[in-house]
Design an enzyme around this catalytic site. Structure first.
Site, PDB file in Angstrom:
ATOM      1  N   ASN A   1       4.877  -1.966  -1.926  1.00 53.76           N
ATOM      2  CA  ASN A   1       6.089  -1.784  -2.719  1.00 53.76           C
ATOM      3  C   ASN A   1       6.740  -0.423  -2.515  1.00 53.76           C
ATOM      4  OD1 ASN A   1       6.048  -4.355  -3.884  1.00 53.76           O
ATOM      5  ND2 ASN A   1       4.670  -3.696  -5.517  1.00 53.76           N
TER       6      ASN A   1
ATOM      7  N   HIS B   1      -4.328   4.357  -4.883  1.00 55.49           N
ATOM      8  CA  HIS B   1      -2.898   4.294  -4.577  1.00 55.49           C
ATOM      9  C   HIS B   1      -2.310   5.673  -4.296  1.00 55.49           C
ATOM     10  CE1 HIS B   1      -0.126   1.141  -4.074  1.00 55.49           C
ATOM     11  NE2 HIS B   1       0.416   1.057  -5.268  1.00 55.49           N
TER      12      HIS B   1
ATOM     13  N   ASN C   1       6.827   2.137  -7.079  1.00 51.73           N
ATOM     14  CA  ASN C   1       7.820   1.113  -6.786  1.00 51.73           C
ATOM     15  C   ASN C   1       9.240   1.643  -6.649  1.00 51.73           C
ATOM     16  OD1 ASN C   1       5.595  -0.498  -7.057  1.00 51.73           O
ATOM     17  ND2 ASN C   1       6.389  -1.743  -8.725  1.00 51.73           N
TER      18      ASN C   1
END
Length: 218
Positions: free
Chosen positions: A116, A24, A70
C-alpha cells in the site's frame, strides 16, 4: 534503467512509538542508519508531511513520511515536486513479505506487489519508475494474517537477520550514491553466504610424562 544517482531516499513506515519496532517499519530503520552514517539529523517539515534530513555533502535528501503507510505518497510527492526531483532519482526502502528475512532486492520500476505504501507513492508520482530496495521480512503463510504480521515485531532470530541485511545495504551506500545501480543490484540481490560451522576442537594430546614407557629396551 536509470543511471542517475539518488537525490531522495525514502524509508516507508508508520509514525509513533507503538509502531517503531514492527516489521512494517523496516524502511524507517534503514533511513535512521543512513542518517547516522551521513552525520545528519531529522527534523519535522510540515510542508513535506514527514521527518526530513538534508545530507548536503552527499547531495541527497532523506525522508520518513509521517502520514502512515497508506498515505506515504503524499509526503514523497510534496518533497519531490518542491525540489524538482525526478522519480528515477528516488530510492524507496520498504518491507517485503515475499522475501525471507536476511535478503534484499534492489529493483527499478515494475509491479508494486500489493504494498500500500508503494501504491500511494506511484499514485502521487504518476509512475512506477522509481528505485525500490525491498527488505525481506518473510510471510506469515496465511494471507489473512498479513496485516497482523507486519504490525508486530519480528522474532529475535528474524530481527537479527533483518538487521544484518540492513547493514549490508548500508555498506552498499557508496556504490548507490555514485549511481552505479548495476553493481549495487548484483551485490545486494546476492544471497548472503551461510555462516561457517565452528571448527571442532582438537583432542588434547597426552603430556610427555603420561606417555607409556617402552619396556623393550634393556
Amino acid at each position: 534503467m536509470s543511471a542517475a544517482p539518488p537525490r531522495l531516499v525514502v524509508g516507508l513506515g508508520n509514525p509513533g512509538a507503538e509502531y517503531s519496532e514492527t516489521r512494517h517499519n523496516a524502511g524507517f530503520w534503514f533511513c535512521e542508519r543512513l542518517a547516522d552514517t551521513l552525520g545528519v539529523r531529522f527534523s519535522h517539515e510540515s510542508r513535506f508531511h514527514g521527518l526530513v534530513a538534508n545530507a548536503r555533502e552527499a547531495g541527497v535528501w532523506l525522508l520518513m513520511p509521517q502520514t502512515y503507510m497508506n498515505r506515504s505518497g503524499q509526503a514523497i510527492g510534496a518533497l519531490a515536486r518542491f525540489y524538482r526531483i525526478a522519480p528515477a532519482e528516488i530510492l524507496v526502502v520498504h518491507d517485503e513479505l515475499d522475501i525471507p528475512p536476511g535478503q534484499l532486492r534492489l529493483k527499478f520500476g515494475g509491479g508494486l506487489g500489493g504494498h500500500n505504501g508503494l501504491k500511494d507513492t506511484s499514485a502521487h508520482l504518476g509512475t512506477n519508475d522509481y528505485w525500490r530496495l525491498r527488505v525481506g521480512i518473510g510471510h506469515p503463510g496465511d494471507r489473512n494474517e498479513v496485516v497482523n504480521f507486519v504490525l508486530k515485531p519480528a522474532r529475535r532470530e528474524e530481527q537479527t537477520l533483518i538487521d544484518e541485511s540492513l547493514d549490508r545495504a548500508l555498506a552498499a551506500w557508496p556504490t548507490l550514491a555514485k549511481g552505479d545501480w548495476n553493481t549495487a543490484t548484483q551485490r545486494l540481490n546476492a544471497r548472503p553466504a551461510p555462516p561457517k560451522p565452528p571448527k571442532a576442537p582438537k583432542a588434547p594430546q597426552p603430556a610427555a610424562a603420561d606417555q607409556p614407557k617402552d619396556e623393550s629396551q634393556p
